[in-house]
Structures are given as structure tokens and as C-alpha cells.
Design a protein around this motif. Sequence first.
Motif, PDB file in Angstrom:
ATOM      1  N   LYS A   6     100.105   1.590 -33.824  1.00  0.00           N
ATOM      2  CA  LYS A   6      99.196   1.090 -34.889  1.00  0.00           C
ATOM      3  C   LYS A   6      99.161  -0.030 -35.686  1.00  0.00           C
ATOM      4  O   LYS A   6      98.473  -0.659 -35.875  1.00  0.00           O
ATOM      5  N   TRP A  82      89.999  -1.785 -37.480  1.00  0.00           N
ATOM      6  CA  TRP A  82      89.786  -0.251 -37.609  1.00  0.00           C
ATOM      7  C   TRP A  82      89.582   0.076 -36.005  1.00  0.00           C
ATOM      8  O   TRP A  82      90.176   1.205 -35.586  1.00  0.00           O
ATOM      9  N   ASP A  83      88.865  -0.764 -35.330  1.00  0.00           N
ATOM     10  CA  ASP A  83      88.608  -0.272 -34.177  1.00  0.00           C
ATOM     11  C   ASP A  83      90.106  -0.260 -33.073  1.00  0.00           C
ATOM     12  O   ASP A  83      90.399   0.415 -32.432  1.00  0.00           O
ATOM     13  N   TYR A  85      92.948  -0.265 -34.762  1.00  0.00           N
ATOM     14  CA  TYR A  85      93.683   1.040 -35.053  1.00  0.00           C
ATOM     15  C   TYR A  85      93.442   2.452 -34.327  1.00  0.00           C
ATOM     16  O   TYR A  85      94.124   2.953 -33.831  1.00  0.00           O
ATOM     17  N   LYS A  86      92.065   2.464 -34.180  1.00  0.00           N
ATOM     18  CA  LYS A  86      91.519   3.643 -33.332  1.00  0.00           C
ATOM     19  C   LYS A  86      92.145   3.710 -32.017  1.00  0.00           C
ATOM     20  O   LYS A  86      92.297   4.689 -31.501  1.00  0.00           O
ATOM     21  N   GLU A  91      94.834  11.021 -31.093  1.00  0.00           N
ATOM     22  CA  GLU A  91      93.180  11.589 -31.261  1.00  0.00           C
ATOM     23  C   GLU A  91      93.042  12.634 -32.245  1.00  0.00           C
ATOM     24  O   GLU A  91      91.932  12.763 -32.438  1.00  0.00           O
ATOM     25  N   GLU A  94      92.379  12.190 -38.486  1.00  0.00           N
ATOM     26  CA  GLU A  94      90.895  12.224 -38.980  1.00  0.00           C
ATOM     27  C   GLU A  94      90.775  11.430 -40.043  1.00  0.00           C
ATOM     28  O   GLU A  94      91.619  11.282 -40.676  1.00  0.00           O
ATOM     29  N   SER A  96      90.410   8.112 -40.308  1.00  0.00           N
ATOM     30  CA  SER A  96      91.318   6.932 -40.643  1.00  0.00           C
ATOM     31  C   SER A  96      90.441   5.810 -40.600  1.00  0.00           C
ATOM     32  O   SER A  96      91.080   4.652 -41.297  1.00  0.00           O
ATOM     33  N   PHE A  97      89.019   5.839 -40.723  1.00  0.00           N
ATOM     34  CA  PHE A  97      88.308   4.624 -41.082  1.00  0.00           C
ATOM     35  C   PHE A  97      88.128   4.280 -42.400  1.00  0.00           C
ATOM     36  O   PHE A  97      87.707   3.255 -42.907  1.00  0.00           O
TER      37      PHE A  97
END
Length: 160
Positions: A6, A82-83, A85-86, A91, A94, A96-97
Motif C-alpha cells: 500500500k 486511492w486507486d 492504494y485500492k 479485499e 473497508e 479506505s477511500f
Amino acid sequence: MKKMGKLEAVLWSIALPGFSQLLAKHLWKGTLFVVLEFLVNVYSNFNAGIMYSFLGEMDKAVEVMNFQWLMFYPCLYMFAMWDAYKIAMPENEELSFLPFVFSAYFVTVGLMYSTEVRLFGIFFGPVFLPMMGVIPGVITGLIIRWIILTVRKARMKKAV
């Protein structure tokens, strides 16, 4: 292929939006972020503004920047981070955005007021004042995330 961590994902996105996506083999998305970053950077005159800001010439930085284009920068940067990080996160993680969303908001508001606001008599200008919004944005997002997850967990325990 080793999965990107991350922190690594976010740091590559800070270097240039789209780098993490390209490293993760998300070529279309990565290319789109890189192209959008260059487009916004060039049309906003951001590099000249950064140069003047680092030279302490904040009035020149305000003068050369195109704020209509520059307003896209915070959301583009934070969304790309964010993308990234995602892509790297587990998975089951929750909400995290939220830190990224609130950072984009705080930086955008800082950008809007950057031509007028002085903190402790210092004019930070359109580069440094918005950047100061990142930390309160992250903290606000983390606090709101913690509250939502705590309330959700309490409701789930109550329902069982």
C-alpha cells in the motif's frame, strides 16, 4: 509477480499519478492518469507556479497559474492515489477511500483560498497552502472512517 504494498503504491502515485497503475499492469488506467496529469499540469502552468513558490515569489506563482485548470489537480491526484492504494489493499478493508476524499476536499478548498489567506502573516500561495490541507484531510477521513466502522461493529454486535 510480487504484489505492490500500500505504501509503495501511494508513493509511486505521489511521484506521478498513473505510475502505480502502470506497475500493477493496469495499462489503460495508468496511461489515462499520466496523460491527464500532463494535461492539467501544462494547462494550469503548475510547474512555473511551483518554481516561483520555491523561490519565495508567491505573487508571481499566483499570476502564472491558471486556476480553472489547477482546480482539477487535487481530485486527480487523490483519486489516482486511492486507486493505487485500492489495487494494493486487502479485499476486506473497508472505507479506505475516506482519507483520500477528505484530502482532496481540503486541498481544493485551500487552493480556492490560496490567493487571499495569510497564516500568521505569511502568504503561502497556491502551492504550499493547499498542500497544508493534506494532513487535516487524512486525519478527518481516518476519524470519520473509524466512527463509521465503530458504529457499524456495535450495531452488528447488537443484532447478534
